[in-house]
Scaffold this motif. Structure first.
Motif, PDB file in Angstrom:
ATOM      1  N   VAL A 189       0.776  -1.391   0.123  1.00 15.72           N
ATOM      2  CA  VAL A 189      -0.073  -0.246   0.105  1.00 15.72           C
ATOM      3  C   VAL A 189       0.931   1.165   0.013  1.00 15.72           C
ATOM      4  CG1 VAL A 189      -1.963  -1.205   0.976  1.00 15.72           C
ATOM      5  CG2 VAL A 189       0.023  -0.112   2.486  1.00 15.72           C
ATOM      6  N   SER A 190       2.304   1.229   0.261  1.00 13.05           N
ATOM      7  CA  SER A 190       3.056   2.380   0.213  1.00 13.05           C
ATOM      8  C   SER A 190       3.683   2.431  -1.256  1.00 13.05           C
ATOM      9  CB  SER A 190       4.040   2.164   1.271  1.00 13.05           C
ATOM     10  OG  SER A 190       4.966   1.154   1.260  1.00 13.05           O
ATOM     11  N   TYR A 191       3.278   1.722  -2.139  1.00 14.33           N
ATOM     12  CA  TYR A 191       3.723   1.696  -3.462  1.00 14.33           C
ATOM     13  C   TYR A 191       2.431   2.012  -4.536  1.00 14.33           C
ATOM     14  CZ  TYR A 191       7.844  -1.144  -2.088  1.00 14.33           C
ATOM     15  OH  TYR A 191       9.066  -1.500  -1.375  1.00 14.33           O
ATOM     16  N   SER A 192       2.953   2.572  -5.671  1.00 11.33           N
ATOM     17  CA  SER A 192       1.896   2.961  -6.712  1.00 11.33           C
ATOM     18  C   SER A 192       1.039   1.823  -6.884  1.00 11.33           C
ATOM     19  CB  SER A 192       2.507   3.481  -7.793  1.00 11.33           C
ATOM     20  OG  SER A 192       1.482   3.348  -8.879  1.00 11.33           O
ATOM     21  N   PRO A 193      -0.238   1.842  -7.029  1.00 10.82           N
ATOM     22  CA  PRO A 193      -0.793   0.653  -7.221  1.00 10.82           C
ATOM     23  C   PRO A 193      -0.778  -0.096  -8.696  1.00 10.82           C
ATOM     24  CG  PRO A 193      -2.508   2.383  -6.750  1.00 10.82           C
ATOM     25  CD  PRO A 193      -1.153   2.910  -6.880  1.00 10.82           C
ATOM     26  N   ARG A 194       0.099   0.637  -9.588  1.00 11.93           N
ATOM     27  CA  ARG A 194       0.410   0.200 -10.772  1.00 11.93           C
ATOM     28  C   ARG A 194       1.923  -0.611 -10.461  1.00 11.93           C
ATOM     29  NH1 ARG A 194      -1.072   5.156 -11.267  1.00 11.93           N
ATOM     30  NH2 ARG A 194       0.985   6.076 -11.080  1.00 11.93           N
ATOM     31  N   ALA A 195       2.578  -0.638  -9.505  1.00 16.86           N
ATOM     32  CA  ALA A 195       3.791  -1.345  -9.161  1.00 16.86           C
ATOM     33  C   ALA A 195       3.674  -2.758  -9.039  1.00 16.86           C
ATOM     34  CB  ALA A 195       4.457  -0.679  -8.160  1.00 16.86           C
ATOM     35  N   PHE A 196       4.275  -3.583  -9.838  1.00 21.97           N
ATOM     36  CA  PHE A 196       4.339  -5.007  -9.644  1.00 21.97           C
ATOM     37  C   PHE A 196       3.088  -5.523 -10.009  1.00 21.97           C
ATOM     38  CE2 PHE A 196       7.247  -3.127  -6.269  1.00 21.97           C
ATOM     39  CZ  PHE A 196       8.340  -3.709  -6.774  1.00 21.97           C
ATOM     40  N   ALA A 197       2.111  -4.701 -10.651  1.00 23.46           N
ATOM     41  CA  ALA A 197       0.861  -5.215 -10.941  1.00 23.46           C
ATOM     42  C   ALA A 197       0.607  -5.653 -12.272  1.00 23.46           C
ATOM     43  CB  ALA A 197      -0.142  -4.049 -10.792  1.00 23.46           C
ATOM     44  N   GLY A 198      -0.292  -6.688 -12.612  1.00 23.40           N
ATOM     45  CA  GLY A 198      -0.473  -7.108 -13.977  1.00 23.40           C
ATOM     46  C   GLY A 198       0.288  -8.293 -14.641  1.00 23.40           C
ATOM     47  N   GLU A 199       0.131  -8.529 -15.822  1.00 21.78           N
ATOM     48  CA  GLU A 199       0.859 -10.026 -16.183  1.00 21.78           C
ATOM     49  C   GLU A 199       1.875  -9.513 -17.264  1.00 21.78           C
ATOM     50  OE1 GLU A 199      -2.492 -12.265 -17.813  1.00 21.78           O
ATOM     51  OE2 GLU A 199      -2.924 -12.570 -15.631  1.00 21.78           O
TER      52      GLU A 199
END
Length: 260
Positions: free
Chosen positions: A76-86
């Motif tokens: 939660v202290s990172y951007s929601p886009r960080a490490f997300a997706g495939e």
């Protein structure tokens, strides 16, 4: 080994993907997954361990650095886009001489993490509010300047859990020449309080009393370090102002200067 390697591994060590210099990982991360960066020798490198976070110039004191992918509360202290997706793009390269010698903020390292002994700069503290990621020591060097609130990204900060003996340490991993210190204290008033002063201790033995003020607009407060050659610094003896709120906090620390 004369190449830079990037790998994604499971918690049990299973190799999921590996590349030299760059890596495209076409799958979603799972809890326990980790990125392992291996370099031929210690030195300055420009790394991008997540394309949503971008590049960072760091000093690798060891030849291997492991970053566990943050999940759940740790994310939660990172951007929601960080490490997300495939689909994930990672890269690493040796820093160019002009990048190494250029004046810049030598405190920033968005890839810092708990237990880091390889990738510098590194921040740690003797207390972090309730052990929560949004109040971790690393938040004060992640380069995100949003002091007007507190909590999840982009409002993460270093929180001291109301501890008058709180102490925050920044290690550079090598000698630097520090010209200017900039402190941005959190300014989520009236929720927040502020510090009237702090003690700065440099690794060269110098101690400086820093007078602080209520920065209502969240602007950074600047202090001249006169080109001190140091490898680390420490902030402690934080004197809270006479304010009803018990919650002073630190949003960001910048140390402008050059590598020695």
């Amino acid at each position: 080994m004369n190449t830079i390697k990037l790998a994604v591994c499971r918690q049990d060590g299973q190799m999921l993907a590996e590349g030299c210099g760059h890596l495209v990982y076409p799958a979603a991360y799972c809890p326990g997954d980790r990125i392992i960066l291996t370099v031929p020798q210690p030195g300055y490198y420009v790394i991008m361990l997540d394309d949503a976070m971008g590049e960072e110039l760091v000093y690798l004191k060891e030849t291997s650095f492991t970053l566990e992918i943050p999940f759940a509360e740790a994310h939660v202290s990172y951007s929601p886009r960080a490490f997300a997706g495939e689909q994930h793009c990672l890269s690493a390269r040796p820093a160019q001489d002009c990048e190494i010698t250029a004046p810049r903020n030598l405190a920033r390292n968005k890839y810092d993490c708990h237990g880091n002994t390889a990738c510098y700069p590194h921040a740690w503290a003797n207390v972090e509010t309730r052990g929560e990621a949004v109040f971790a020591a690393r938040n004060a060097i992640d380069g995100i300047l949003c002091p007007e609130s507190h909590g999840e990204y982009p409002y993460q900060s270093w929180g001291i859990n109301r501890d008058p003996n709180a102490c925050w340490t920044l290690e550079f991993g090598r000698p630097i020449k520090a010209e200017t210190l900039v402190l941005t204290t959190r300014a989520d008033f009236p929720h927040d309080a502020w510090w009237e002063s702090a003690r700065l201790t440099l690794s060269n033995g110098e101690t400086i009393l820093l007078p602080l003020e209520k920065a209502a607009d969240g602007h950074g407060q600047r202090f001249d370090l006169h080109g001190a050659e140091i490898t680390s610094l420490m902030l402690d003896d934080l004197k809270k102002a006479d304010d009803p709120s018990p919650f002073p906090a630190l949003t960001q620390v910048e140390v402008w200067g050059v590598n020695v």
